[in-house]
Design a protein around this motif. Structure first.
Motif: not given
Length: 224
Positions: A67-78
């Protein structure tokens, strides 16, 4: 094209990702997974996520979990300019620090409160460590409105979902006033909090009953 998220609502990590997506206006297509039916171990899901855990996302063929990696990814990309995951190196490091602390707390909750609810034995040392972790977090939060700086970050959302999990498991945080003040303040200020984090008692109890039955069945199979 919406991002597929494989999830079940009772899971704090899943709810943390949902809140992050709402904050940055990213559309998620919810694909519900029921652990009490063994769906985490189904061939199709294990092919998607070999760790057989939720949440997992599929962003147009790009699959990831944790989950935390997903949250970081979503912020970084979108939302690369969003303060939800700040660009400043020191602020981002503090967010990452809190995310890692939240992992430790969540693991202890699973080892104690969740395990106990499912009727499994709990190690006294694990339970002692859980409340020691919560006491430390209470002290570190102090009178802060947010964990890092003066704005909401994904660290707040992740720990908030974990905190809501203790409420779902009938735990009272009154003895930890800073932790409770911080979580209550966010619960009141975030317009989506109730929708994402509050699970009806009957839904929660049914899920617990189903998981107890499933785990009992799995135990019987292992002992044969």
């Amino acid at each position: 094209m919406p991002i597929d998220i494989y999830m079940f609502k009772v899971s704090p990590p899943c709810r943390a990702v949902l809140m992050t997506a709402l904050e940055i206006n990213v559309k998620l297509n919810e694909k519900l997974i029921d652990p009490s039916k063994g769906e985490l171990l189904s061939p199709d899901f294990v092919k998607l996520n070999p760790t057989h855990a939720v949440p997992a996302i599929d962003d147009n063929g790009f699959v990831m979990w944790e989950s935390r990696a997903i949250m970081q990814f979503l912020c970084n990309k979108y939302a690369p300019d969003s303060t939800l995951y700040p660009k400043d190196a020191k602020l981002r490091a503090q967010v990452d620090m809190w995310l890692n602390m939240d992992i430790s707390l969540y693991i202890k909750i699973r080892q104690t409160l969740v395990t106990g609810y499912y009727g499994m034995p709990v190690k006294p040392e694990d339970e002692k460590q859980l409340w020691a972790n919560i006491k430390l977090i209470d002290q570190l939060i102090g009178n802060r409105q947010y964990l890092v700086g003066d704005r909401l970050t994904i660290a707040d959302l992740s720990l908030l979902a974990t905190s809501a999990g203790t409420t779902l498991l009938d735990q009272d945080l009154t003895e930890y006033p800073h932790f409770k003040q911080w979580s209550d303040g966010l619960a009141q200020s975030l317009p989506y909090y109730q929708e994402i984090n509050i699970v009806a008692p009957e839904v929660r109890q049914q899920f617990i009953n189903n998981m107890k039955a499933y785990m009992s069945k799995m135990k019987e199979m292992m002992n044969k």
